[in-house]
Write an enzyme that holds these catalytic residues in place. Structure first.
Site, PDB file in Angstrom:
ATOM      1  N   HIS A 102      39.345  34.955  11.095  1.00 46.91           N
ATOM      2  CA  HIS A 102      39.831  34.837   9.715  1.00 46.91           C
ATOM      3  C   HIS A 102      38.708  34.923   8.698  1.00 46.91           C
ATOM      4  O   HIS A 102      38.853  34.485   7.562  1.00 46.91           O
ATOM      5  CB  HIS A 102      40.619  33.519   9.550  1.00 46.91           C
ATOM      6  CG  HIS A 102      41.860  33.485  10.389  1.00 46.91           C
ATOM      7  ND1 HIS A 102      42.475  32.311  10.743  1.00 46.91           N
ATOM      8  CD2 HIS A 102      42.564  34.475  10.983  1.00 46.91           C
ATOM      9  CE1 HIS A 102      43.531  32.589  11.507  1.00 46.91           C
ATOM     10  NE2 HIS A 102      43.612  33.886  11.670  1.00 46.91           N
ATOM     11  N   SER A 154      46.740  24.183  16.116  1.00 46.01           N
ATOM     12  CA  SER A 154      48.179  23.873  16.196  1.00 46.01           C
ATOM     13  C   SER A 154      48.938  25.073  16.763  1.00 46.01           C
ATOM     14  O   SER A 154      50.136  25.003  17.017  1.00 46.01           O
ATOM     15  CB  SER A 154      48.726  23.538  14.796  1.00 46.01           C
ATOM     16  OG  SER A 154      48.517  24.641  13.929  1.00 46.01           O
ATOM     17  N   PRO A 197      44.628  16.249  20.226  1.00 45.20           N
ATOM     18  CA  PRO A 197      45.269  14.925  20.295  1.00 45.20           C
ATOM     19  C   PRO A 197      46.799  15.006  20.194  1.00 45.20           C
ATOM     20  O   PRO A 197      47.513  14.113  20.607  1.00 45.20           O
ATOM     21  CB  PRO A 197      44.704  14.193  19.064  1.00 45.20           C
ATOM     22  CG  PRO A 197      43.540  14.980  18.612  1.00 45.20           C
ATOM     23  CD  PRO A 197      43.729  16.379  19.085  1.00 45.20           C
TER      24      PRO A 197
HETATM   25  C1  BV8 Z   1      48.886  39.148   9.606  1.00 46.26           C
HETATM   26  C2  BV8 Z   1      42.535  31.716   5.679  1.00 46.26           C
HETATM   27  C3  BV8 Z   1      49.450  41.432   9.760  1.00 46.26           C
HETATM   28  C4  BV8 Z   1      41.163  31.336   5.603  1.00 46.26           C
HETATM   29  C5  BV8 Z   1      44.272  31.443   7.264  1.00 46.26           C
HETATM   30  C6  BV8 Z   1      54.864  37.459   6.348  1.00 46.26           C
HETATM   31  C7  BV8 Z   1      53.978  38.435   5.903  1.00 46.26           C
HETATM   32  C8  BV8 Z   1      52.798  38.705   6.588  1.00 46.26           C
HETATM   33  C9  BV8 Z   1      52.490  38.003   7.729  1.00 46.26           C
HETATM   34  C10 BV8 Z   1      53.364  37.038   8.139  1.00 46.26           C
HETATM   35  C11 BV8 Z   1      54.552  36.766   7.483  1.00 46.26           C
HETATM   36  N1  BV8 Z   1      55.196  35.763   8.147  1.00 46.26           N
HETATM   37  C12 BV8 Z   1      54.462  35.389   9.208  1.00 46.26           C
HETATM   38  C13 BV8 Z   1      53.363  36.159   9.210  1.00 46.26           C
HETATM   39  C14 BV8 Z   1      52.282  36.097  10.095  1.00 46.26           C
HETATM   40  C15 BV8 Z   1      51.301  35.104   9.470  1.00 46.26           C
HETATM   41  C16 BV8 Z   1      51.591  33.773  10.147  1.00 46.26           C
HETATM   42  O1  BV8 Z   1      51.171  33.582  11.257  1.00 46.26           O
HETATM   43  N2  BV8 Z   1      52.314  32.890   9.442  1.00 46.26           N
HETATM   44  C17 BV8 Z   1      52.674  31.628  10.046  1.00 46.26           C
HETATM   45  C18 BV8 Z   1      52.924  30.622   8.932  1.00 46.26           C
HETATM   46  C19 BV8 Z   1      53.899  31.857  10.940  1.00 46.26           C
HETATM   47  N3  BV8 Z   1      49.989  35.599   9.774  1.00 46.26           N
HETATM   48  C20 BV8 Z   1      49.343  36.330   8.856  1.00 46.26           C
HETATM   49  O2  BV8 Z   1      49.718  36.546   7.725  1.00 46.26           O
HETATM   50  C21 BV8 Z   1      48.039  36.918   9.380  1.00 46.26           C
HETATM   51  N4  BV8 Z   1      48.004  38.300   9.084  1.00 46.26           N
HETATM   52  O3  BV8 Z   1      49.819  38.818  10.284  1.00 46.26           O
HETATM   53  O4  BV8 Z   1      48.601  40.448   9.252  1.00 46.26           O
HETATM   54  C22 BV8 Z   1      50.367  41.755   8.642  1.00 46.26           C
HETATM   55  C23 BV8 Z   1      49.847  42.212   7.461  1.00 46.26           C
HETATM   56  C24 BV8 Z   1      50.717  42.534   6.429  1.00 46.26           C
HETATM   57  C25 BV8 Z   1      52.091  42.377   6.594  1.00 46.26           C
HETATM   58  C26 BV8 Z   1      52.597  41.882   7.799  1.00 46.26           C
HETATM   59  C27 BV8 Z   1      51.744  41.553   8.814  1.00 46.26           C
HETATM   60  C28 BV8 Z   1      46.863  36.231   8.700  1.00 46.26           C
HETATM   61  C29 BV8 Z   1      46.749  34.811   9.197  1.00 46.26           C
HETATM   62  C30 BV8 Z   1      45.453  34.194   8.650  1.00 46.26           C
HETATM   63  C31 BV8 Z   1      45.809  33.333   7.491  1.00 46.26           C
HETATM   64  N5  BV8 Z   1      44.589  32.680   7.010  1.00 46.26           N
HETATM   65  N6  BV8 Z   1      43.229  30.932   6.698  1.00 46.26           N
HETATM   66  C32 BV8 Z   1      41.087  29.929   5.166  1.00 46.26           C
HETATM   67  O5  BV8 Z   1      41.404  29.644   3.995  1.00 46.26           O
HETATM   68  O6  BV8 Z   1      40.690  29.125   6.012  1.00 46.26           O
HETATM   69  S1  BV8 Z   1      45.182  30.520   8.313  1.00 46.26           S
HETATM   70  C33 BV8 Z   1      44.592  28.943   8.522  1.00 46.26           C
HETATM   71  O7  BV8 Z   1      45.364  28.433   9.625  1.00 46.26           O
HETATM   72  C34 BV8 Z   1      43.155  28.785   8.969  1.00 46.26           C
HETATM   73  O8  BV8 Z   1      42.486  29.978   9.277  1.00 46.26           O
HETATM   74  C35 BV8 Z   1      43.323  27.945  10.242  1.00 46.26           C
HETATM   75  O9  BV8 Z   1      42.305  28.032  11.117  1.00 46.26           O
HETATM   76  C36 BV8 Z   1      44.550  28.580  10.753  1.00 46.26           C
HETATM   77  C37 BV8 Z   1      45.215  28.009  11.951  1.00 46.26           C
HETATM   78  O10 BV8 Z   1      45.348  26.650  11.769  1.00 46.26           O
HETATM   79  P1  BV8 Z   1      44.603  25.713  12.839  1.00 46.26           P
HETATM   80  O11 BV8 Z   1      43.198  26.190  12.985  1.00 46.26           O
HETATM   81  O12 BV8 Z   1      45.440  25.664  14.073  1.00 46.26           O
HETATM   82  O13 BV8 Z   1      44.560  24.353  12.063  1.00 46.26           O
HETATM   83  P2  BV8 Z   1      45.752  23.296  11.926  1.00 46.26           P
HETATM   84  O14 BV8 Z   1      45.383  22.342  10.846  1.00 46.26           O
HETATM   85  O15 BV8 Z   1      47.060  24.014  11.888  1.00 46.26           O
HETATM   86  O16 BV8 Z   1      45.709  22.510  13.330  1.00 46.26           O
HETATM   87  C38 BV8 Z   1      44.597  21.686  13.615  1.00 46.26           C
HETATM   88  C39 BV8 Z   1      44.859  21.140  14.991  1.00 46.26           C
HETATM   89  O17 BV8 Z   1      43.728  20.376  15.379  1.00 46.26           O
HETATM   90  C40 BV8 Z   1      46.056  20.206  15.039  1.00 46.26           C
HETATM   91  O18 BV8 Z   1      46.897  20.592  16.117  1.00 46.26           O
HETATM   92  C41 BV8 Z   1      45.435  18.818  15.306  1.00 46.26           C
HETATM   93  O19 BV8 Z   1      46.248  18.037  16.170  1.00 46.26           O
HETATM   94  C42 BV8 Z   1      44.148  19.198  15.999  1.00 46.26           C
HETATM   95  N7  BV8 Z   1      43.053  18.233  15.844  1.00 46.26           N
HETATM   96  C43 BV8 Z   1      42.834  17.354  14.830  1.00 46.26           C
HETATM   97  N8  BV8 Z   1      41.697  16.656  15.090  1.00 46.26           N
HETATM   98  C44 BV8 Z   1      41.198  17.116  16.272  1.00 46.26           C
HETATM   99  C45 BV8 Z   1      42.055  18.116  16.758  1.00 46.26           C
HETATM  100  N9  BV8 Z   1      41.853  18.769  17.919  1.00 46.26           N
HETATM  101  C46 BV8 Z   1      40.747  18.412  18.631  1.00 46.26           C
HETATM  102  N10 BV8 Z   1      39.875  17.470  18.229  1.00 46.26           N
HETATM  103  C47 BV8 Z   1      40.072  16.806  17.061  1.00 46.26           C
HETATM  104  N11 BV8 Z   1      39.198  15.844  16.687  1.00 46.26           N
END
Ligand code: BV8
Ligand code: ZN
Length: 245
Positions: free
Chosen positions: A118, A187, A212
């Site tokens: 990303h 996640s 976790p």
């Molecule tokens: C794409 C930006 C092709 C940078 C991020 C409609 C139109 C277009 C696309 C879509 C659409 N609908 C759906 C999609 C696909 C979409 C998508 O996936 N949506 C989701 C909501 C379903 N994806 C996209 O748009 C991607 N591009 O598909 O392009 C395309 C193009 C045009 C048209 C169609 C298709 C782009 C996705 C990238 C988005 N950018 N970030 C920034 O600002 O950071 S996403 C953001 O979420 C971050 O990058 C982050 O890393 C990412 C994933 O989240 P996680 O890393 O998993 O973090 P999260 O907080 O969720 O979870 C943390 C976890 O850690 C938890 O589970 C927690 O329990 C755990 N944790 C906590 N403490 C600890 C721990 N684990 C271990 N140890 C600890 N101590």
């Protein structure tokens, strides 16, 4: 499952290993995750901030959010989980890191062969021509223009934007050809990144999840550890290092 009961003899120092990480691996460095209760998204609507539409509508809100995050990252340090990966990468010569994080902590911890799916919050580029542009800290909160007239924005992948082809292809290739994958602190909700653990397992890899909380991958992980990355990854390293040597 107790670590001592985990058997890793099937792996050798030539095994191909992937460390797939999300925001959770940086949590113990004090960096907010996205979906935890006090995470970034709880305060803002992700579609608003991490999207072209949001940037067009209120560029300085988006630029300010990234500048705040960058400041938090500057104050943060890689934690024991990032550091363990560097130790693992000395043990497993053919290992790569595939991260969804844009904070650059894997690089600061000395990890190598890193795919930043990303992008990276420390780089900026033109929203129109894509040219990389150096900005000094002062003007990262205000809208700057490229010589082509385009707006300058963080070099991160927003919702609805495609991931860099070379990066996503390299990451899928690594996932589909590895023997062992650790999926750490994600996640597993954002695509195409979230596909990677499923791809690895479908192609015969042994996949260990560290989180976790349970995720959409937990039920099918070969081992799913309900623990924090910073506490359990060093222990897994010790266990594997002992079994391989
Ligand atoms: C794409 C930006 C092709 C940078 C991020 C409609 C139109 C277009 C696309 C879509 C659409 N609908 C759906 C999609 C696909 C979409 C998508 O996936 N949506 C989701 C909501 C379903 N994806 C996209 O748009 C991607 N591009 O598909 O392009 C395309 C193009 C045009 C048209 C169609 C298709 C782009 C996705 C990238 C988005 N950018 N970030 C920034 O600002 O950071 S996403 C953001 O979420 C971050 O990058 C982050 O890393 C990412 C994933 O989240 P996680 O890393 O998993 O973090 P999260 O907080 O969720 O979870 C943390 C976890 O850690 C938890 O589970 C927690 O329990 C755990 N944790 C906590 N403490 C600890 C721990 N684990 C271990 N140890 C600890 N101590
Ligand atoms: Zn330009």
């Amino acid at each position: 499952m107790m670590l001592e009961n985990m058997r890793f003899e099937r792996f050798t120092q030539d095994s191909r290993v992937v460390f797939f990480t999300g925001a959770g691996i940086s949590a113990e460095s004090g960096i907010a995750t996205f979906r935890d209760p006090d995470g970034h998204w709880s305060k803002y609507d992700p579609m608003k901030l991490a999207s072209q539409a949001g940037f067009r509508e209120d560029p300085e809100l988006v630029l300010g959010w990234y500048a705040d995050r960058r400041e938090a990252i500057h104050k943060a340090k890689p934690n024991a989980a990032h550091i363990s990966i560097s130790k693992f990468q000395k043990l497993f010569r053919h290992s790569v890191v595939i991260t969804q994080n844009v904070d650059g902590l894997h690089e600061r911890a000395g990890n190598r062969s890193i795919y930043e799916l990303h992008g990276n919050i420390h780089r900026h580029k033109c929203n129109s021509c894509g040219k990389y542009i150096e900005l000094n800290d002062m003007n990262m909160r205000i809208l700057n223009r490229c010589e082509c007239g385009g707006s300058i924005r963080p070099d991160v992948v927003w919702f609805g934007e495609s991931l860099a082809l070379e990066t996503i292809n390299g990451a899928f290739n690594a996932a589909q050809n590895c023997d062992l994958m650790f999926t750490i602190g994600t996640s597993t909700q954002i695509y195409p990144a979230a596909q990677l653990p499923f791809e690895a397992q479908k192609n015969g890899a042994f996949v260990i999840e560290i989180n976790p909380e349970a995720t959409s991958f937990s039920a099918q992980a070969d081992i799913s550890l309900r623990d924090k990355a910073g506490s359990i990854l060093p222990k897994i390293y010790e266990e594997i290092n002992a079994q391989l040597n």
